[in-house]
Design an enzyme around this catalytic site. Structure first.
Site, mmCIF file in Angstrom:
data_model
loop_
_atom_site.group_PDB
_atom_site.id
_atom_site.type_symbol
_atom_site.label_atom_id
_atom_site.label_comp_id
_atom_site.label_asym_id
_atom_site.label_seq_id
_atom_site.Cartn_x
_atom_site.Cartn_y
_atom_site.Cartn_z
ATOM 1 N N LYS A 261 13.257 26.463 35.363
ATOM 2 C CA LYS A 261 13.425 25.027 35.582
ATOM 3 C C LYS A 261 12.278 24.305 34.885
ATOM 4 O O LYS A 261 11.108 24.563 35.175
ATOM 5 C CB LYS A 261 13.412 24.721 37.087
ATOM 6 C CG LYS A 261 13.256 23.222 37.417
ATOM 7 C CD LYS A 261 13.269 22.958 38.928
ATOM 8 C CE LYS A 261 12.929 21.501 39.246
ATOM 9 N NZ LYS A 261 12.922 21.200 40.689
ATOM 10 N N ASP A 266 9.266 14.945 37.877
ATOM 11 C CA ASP A 266 10.339 14.716 38.846
ATOM 12 C C ASP A 266 9.974 13.551 39.758
ATOM 13 O O ASP A 266 9.270 13.719 40.752
ATOM 14 C CB ASP A 266 10.579 15.999 39.654
ATOM 15 C CG ASP A 266 11.687 15.813 40.692
ATOM 16 O OD1 ASP A 266 12.441 14.822 40.582
ATOM 17 O OD2 ASP A 266 11.805 16.683 41.589
ATOM 18 N N LYS A 273 11.260 9.615 45.087
ATOM 19 C CA LYS A 273 10.315 10.256 46.003
ATOM 20 C C LYS A 273 9.310 9.218 46.505
ATOM 21 O O LYS A 273 9.023 8.246 45.809
ATOM 22 C CB LYS A 273 9.537 11.348 45.263
ATOM 23 C CG LYS A 273 10.328 12.603 44.958
ATOM 24 C CD LYS A 273 9.438 13.645 44.292
ATOM 25 C CE LYS A 273 10.220 14.899 43.958
ATOM 26 N NZ LYS A 273 10.704 15.619 45.154
ATOM 27 N N ASP A 284 6.540 20.309 37.922
ATOM 28 C CA ASP A 284 7.905 20.729 38.258
ATOM 29 C C ASP A 284 8.550 21.491 37.095
ATOM 30 O O ASP A 284 9.734 21.807 37.143
ATOM 31 C CB ASP A 284 8.737 19.492 38.643
ATOM 32 C CG ASP A 284 9.864 19.819 39.610
ATOM 33 O OD1 ASP A 284 9.804 20.888 40.252
ATOM 34 O OD2 ASP A 284 10.794 19.010 39.713
ATOM 35 N N ASP A 343 17.446 13.696 43.645
ATOM 36 C CA ASP A 343 16.197 14.462 43.716
ATOM 37 C C ASP A 343 16.461 15.969 43.809
ATOM 38 O O ASP A 343 15.536 16.770 43.683
ATOM 39 C CB ASP A 343 15.367 13.979 44.911
ATOM 40 C CG ASP A 343 13.906 14.421 44.825
ATOM 41 O OD1 ASP A 343 13.493 14.904 43.749
ATOM 42 O OD2 ASP A 343 13.197 14.270 45.835
ATOM 43 N N GLU A 345 17.562 17.925 41.640
ATOM 44 C CA GLU A 345 17.924 17.971 40.217
ATOM 45 C C GLU A 345 17.754 19.354 39.594
ATOM 46 O O GLU A 345 18.439 19.686 38.637
ATOM 47 C CB GLU A 345 17.103 16.932 39.448
ATOM 48 C CG GLU A 345 15.706 17.368 39.000
ATOM 49 C CD GLU A 345 14.750 17.660 40.150
ATOM 50 O OE1 GLU A 345 15.016 17.205 41.287
ATOM 51 O OE2 GLU A 345 13.751 18.360 39.932
ATOM 52 N N ARG A 347 18.522 22.350 40.573
ATOM 53 C CA ARG A 347 19.718 23.197 40.650
ATOM 54 C C ARG A 347 20.776 22.748 39.651
ATOM 55 O O ARG A 347 21.566 23.560 39.177
ATOM 56 C CB ARG A 347 20.251 23.187 42.098
ATOM 57 C CG ARG A 347 20.676 21.829 42.584
ATOM 58 C CD ARG A 347 20.776 21.761 44.103
ATOM 59 N NE ARG A 347 19.455 21.685 44.752
ATOM 60 C CZ ARG A 347 19.269 21.638 46.054
ATOM 61 N NH1 ARG A 347 20.301 21.664 46.886
ATOM 62 N NH2 ARG A 347 18.051 21.569 46.553
HETATM 63 N N1 BES Z 1 10.738 19.603 42.597
HETATM 64 C C1 BES Z 1 11.214 19.386 43.914
HETATM 65 C C2 BES Z 1 10.764 20.459 44.905
HETATM 66 C C3 BES Z 1 9.298 20.570 45.164
HETATM 67 C C4 BES Z 1 8.749 19.942 46.265
HETATM 68 C C5 BES Z 1 8.488 21.363 44.390
HETATM 69 C C6 BES Z 1 7.409 20.090 46.537
HETATM 70 C C7 BES Z 1 7.153 21.502 44.659
HETATM 71 C C8 BES Z 1 6.608 20.867 45.749
HETATM 72 C C9 BES Z 1 12.735 19.350 43.923
HETATM 73 O O1 BES Z 1 13.326 18.847 42.786
HETATM 74 C C10 BES Z 1 13.168 18.510 45.059
HETATM 75 O O2 BES Z 1 12.926 17.328 45.003
HETATM 76 N N2 BES Z 1 13.793 19.108 46.063
HETATM 77 C C11 BES Z 1 14.246 18.404 47.205
HETATM 78 C C12 BES Z 1 15.666 18.843 47.477
HETATM 79 C C13 BES Z 1 16.390 17.990 48.482
HETATM 80 C C14 BES Z 1 16.582 16.598 47.926
HETATM 81 C C15 BES Z 1 17.724 18.629 48.784
HETATM 82 C C16 BES Z 1 13.343 18.752 48.375
HETATM 83 O O3 BES Z 1 12.880 19.896 48.463
HETATM 84 O O4 BES Z 1 13.058 17.870 49.167
HETATM 85 ZN ZN ZN Z 2 12.249 19.006 41.058
HETATM 86 MN MN MN Z 3 13.550 16.743 42.867
#
Ligand code: BES
Ligand code: ZN
Ligand code: MN
Length: 496
Positions: A261, A266, A273, A284, A343, A345, A347
């Site tokens: 990824k 992000d 966020k 990210d 968010d 994204e 996947r």
């Molecule tokens: N890049 C983030 C996940 C992340 C969070 C990585 C903290 C490192 C530290 C990812 O893209 C994300 O935003 N995931 C969301 C998914 C949710 C919206 C289903 C999450 O984990 O909150």
């Molecule tokens: Zn992300």
């Molecule tokens: Mn995200």
């Protein structure tokens, strides 16, 4: 910092490093130096809590009886214990932690272990020392001289120094690859965007890696609506980079495939966020950096394996052209996705990268790395990556490689019921469900794009960055995954 190997016997000057076993048992070199310094070592130990436990370090400054300005004791742990290569790496790292900014410029290590095994142990000690010496200081223009690192050279004196040298030549390539990946992850988001990261991939061409870069035009033709939707709000064009290392051209086996990824920043997109801590999202792209670093390691040490590395590079931004929550996109696989949270994204990016990979390369397995979910950080903290694996043998090999490199891997569940939480009323699936089991749901989402090729997904959200650092990693970018997967390839997929 440079590490080299030499014959046994310490020089008369500089910082001298000798080993002490648990229970304050001096090695032969330590005993000799203790005699020379009229008992300075035993006296120092008696006045401290240093007991020779693995990774303990104690500096003795300017002992009489030698011209050395410093004697450093390093704890070796149990004399008859099973000290593994990874433990020697931690000791080497601990030594650099002690000396890096101490004022010492050179250190000589008396490595008393004999034979081939001693040589290999010394090479791993060197690797740990090298890994710990990493710095990202290209933007520091006003650092005070007294804050800059002083240590420049370590000489390891060991009987099997030629074995050590030969072994370290490969490990040094891995260390260079780790540094390369750490540089990519440390870089700021305004500098590291999809095209500039793709340019970094192109530099691997010099090592014999074949590099292809697909832009929006090519990906549109392939129908990669999931990946492209993520990047459509960014001023930077999305990229998909395909790297191929053919280290075993005569093999008839299918290649090994690694995917990363690469969200260069992000923001969350329209599902924005919160601002606190958002700067972390420059890393990210840690999964892609691991894959790029892995390709560099394999090419650098000329691994006898055929390996494909694919990274999906996008920037997730809110914008007039950004995708909206509720938009429906069509992935390359033909499956449609309701993007109920922009968010979620990563996947979406990997959905198209995985499908493309199996479609084009029919690989033996696919392993992806992604800073995918905050939920995996809640579950496992910063000790282990969460591993979602469809194949038990592959899972065991990953866990074993994790132990051998101290890049921890913990197996997590895959089950159809998680996918039910992501059924959509309007499309084949939605990209996010309720928060419970968030990491497992994300994994089950991506599984639909693997076409049943043996697959492992490593959620490295808790591992890509370290606020505290550890024995072989200064705080900051870790390059988690490079050493883990280099070990996996070396131990299980290369001819011995
Ligand atoms: N890049 C983030 C996940 C992340 C969070 C990585 C903290 C490192 C530290 C990812 O893209 C994300 O935003 N995931 C969301 C998914 C949710 C919206 C289903 C999450 O984990 O909150
Ligand atoms: Zn992300
Ligand atoms: Mn995200």
């Amino acid at each position: 910092m440079k590490v080299s190997f030499a014959k046994p016997g310490l020089p008369a000057k500089g910082a001298l490093v000798v080993g002490v076993y648990e229970g304050k048992k001096l090695t032969a070199s330590a005993t000799e130096l203790d005699r020379k310094t009229k008992g300075a070592i035993t006296r120092a130990i008696s006045g401290s809590r240093f007991a020779g436990k693995a990774k303990q370090v104690l500096s003795i400054l300017a002992p009489a009886g030698t011209e050395a300005n410093r004697v450093v004791l390093i704890g070796l742990g149990k004399a008859k214990g099973e000290t593994k290569p990874v433990d020697f790496e931690a000791m080497g790292g601990a030594l650099v932690g002690e000396l890096a900014t101490s004022g010492a410029r050179e250190a000589a290590v008396a490595f008393d272990l004999a034979g081939e095994e001693g040589g290999i142990a010394a090479a791993h000690f060197a690797l740990g020392a090298k890994l710990r010496s990493y710095r990202f200081d290209k933007y520091r223009t006003k650092e005070k001289p007294e804050d800059k690192p002083t240590l420049q050279r370590i000489a390891i004196h060991v009987e099997a120094n030629r074995t050590a040298q030969r072994h370290y030549a490969d490990l040094e390539q891995v260390a260079e690859a780790v540094f390369f990946a750490r540089d990519l992850v440390s870089e700021a988001g305004n500098v590291m965007y999809p095209k500039s990261l793709a340019d970094q991939c192109r530099t691997l061409g010099d090592l014999g890696v074949k590099v292809e870069v697909l832009g929006v035009k090519e990906m549109t033709k392939l129908g990669m609506g999931a990946l492209l939707g993520v990047g459509q709000g960014s001023a930077h064009e999305s990229q998909l980079v395909v790297m191929q290392w053919q280290g075993d051209p005569r093999s008839k086996e299918k290649p090994l495939a690694f995917l990363g990824k690469g969200v260069t920043f992000d923001t969350g997109g329209i599902s924005l966020k919160p601002s606190a801590g958002m700067e972390d999202m420059k890393w990210d792209m840690g999964g892609s950096a691991a894959v790029i670093g892995l390709m560099r390691a394999l090419a650098g040490r000329k691994a006898k394996a055929n390996v494909v590395g694919i990274v999906g590079l996008v920037e997730n931004m809110p914008d007039g052209n950004a995708q909206r929550p509720g938009d429906v996109v069509k992935s390359m696989s033909g499956q449609t996705i309701e993007v109920n949270n922009t968010d979620a994204e990563g996947r979406l990016v990997l959905a198209d990268a995985l499908w493309y990979c199996q479609d084009r390369f029919k690989p033996r397995f696919m392993i992806d790395l992604a800073t995918l979910t905050g939920a995996i950080v809640i579950a496992l903290g910063h000790e282990f990556a969460g591993a979602f694996v469809t194949d038990d043998e592959l899972a065991d090999r990953l866990i074993d490689s994790g132990k051998a490199t101290s890049e921890g891997v913990w197996r997590m569940p895959l089950a159809e019921s998680y996918a039910r939480g992501m059924d959509s009323d309007i499309a084949d699936m939605k990209n996010s469900g309720s928060r419970d089991g968030g990491s497992c749901k994300a994994a089950m989402f991506m599984k639909r794009f693997t076409n049943d090729v043996p697959w492992a997904h490593l959620d490295i959200a808790g591992m890509a960055w370290s606020a505290k650092g550890n024995a072989v990693t200064p705080k900051g970018a870790t390059a988690y995954g490079v050493r883990l997967l280099d070990h996996l390839v070396r131990a299980y997929y290369e001819p011995k």
